[in-house]
Design an enzyme around this catalytic site. Sequence first.
Site, short mmCIF file in Angstrom:
data_model
loop_
_atom_site.label_atom_id
_atom_site.label_comp_id
_atom_site.label_asym_id
_atom_site.label_seq_id
_atom_site.Cartn_x
_atom_site.Cartn_y
_atom_site.Cartn_z
N SER A 225 -8.36 6.11 -35.34
CA SER A 225 -9.18 4.99 -35.77
C SER A 225 -8.81 4.58 -37.21
O SER A 225 -7.68 4.19 -37.47
CB SER A 225 -10.67 5.34 -35.64
OG SER A 225 -11.46 4.19 -35.72
N LYS B 27 -29.24 -12.87 -39.55
CA LYS B 27 -29.31 -11.95 -40.69
C LYS B 27 -29.43 -10.51 -40.20
O LYS B 27 -28.88 -9.58 -40.77
CB LYS B 27 -30.50 -12.31 -41.59
CG LYS B 27 -30.72 -11.36 -42.75
CD LYS B 27 -29.52 -11.36 -43.70
CE LYS B 27 -29.74 -10.44 -44.88
NZ LYS B 27 -28.56 -10.40 -45.76
#
Length: 345
Positions: free
Chosen positions: A174, A226
Amino acid sequence: MEFLYEYGLFIAKAITIVVAILLALGGIVGIVGKQKQGKGHLSIDSLSDKLDDITELAQCELLSKEELKKHQKDEKKKLKAKKKEKNKSDSSKDDKGRLFVIDFSGSMDAHEVEYLREEVTAILCVAKPSDEVLVRLESGGGVVHGYGLAASQLQRIKDHKLKLTISVDKVAASGGYMMTCVADHVIAAKFAIIGSIGVIAQLPNFNKLLKKSNIEFEQHTAGAFKRTLTMFGENNDEGREKFKEELEDVHHMFKDFVQEQRPDLDIAKVATGEYWYGIRALELGLIDEINTSDDYILKANKDKNIFTVKYSMKKGLPERLGLAASLSLESLMMRLWSKGTNSFR
């Protein structure tokens, strides 16, 4: 009954002692916590000298007394010869360059990047075009922004036209592979874990538990997205879809970055989130060579001066007290537990 009473009294005393120590420790740490934190320390050590010492020690251990005397005489002659041609030999070896070795063992939050940036800066301040940087990297990945910055630090080495080699002895997955693919040359052990070019995010949701306990949770935002998913509020499909879109966007950026660094990769084949062991990773083009950092360094030591570069932070007084207290408490609890079990028996 008397036995149970004594045992209960013992446990109560033990708990009282531990609580008292914790309170005292908290007071001490609070007092000294405002003191200035320890400063960082940069160390550059000759790995070539250490390898030469190891070689000399091993040779001496394997030789007989007669062979050892002859070896020591030969070494004295060589030393005299080296002193006579010191300037010539030193300049000759310097022309072949130096190998700077950095160790990076990354955690989930990639806080080690703060040390990496100092080490890279130190190397760039003194490096010559003939020098090389070897990063011994071990990481299973972590936060995107942290490993993105770590990869950028390695890119600085290449931007200064220095050869960058990365060695993976155990794992580069990763975010760890995001860093690894920056290198000019990647080596890995046969069974090192390589790849995992993917993105994952997960979080629990306690909304049903709160409702069951008649606890209300309010969250107010300005902006439609948000907050997409929340741990305590009630999530909806719109928020989930937006969250997935964000993950896909990060994955696309990750794939583009790897493809840019290693253009010959079949990115569609390797960017599935899977990982491979070193042998398979070589076949897929994720790495360039099966090797260990140890053998790479031994080979380089024949014609290069090798130095390890390490930046570390000196521990402040609160940290040192915390560590000492932790060890003391652990020892105390073990002794108390030992006494308790003996009494129980």
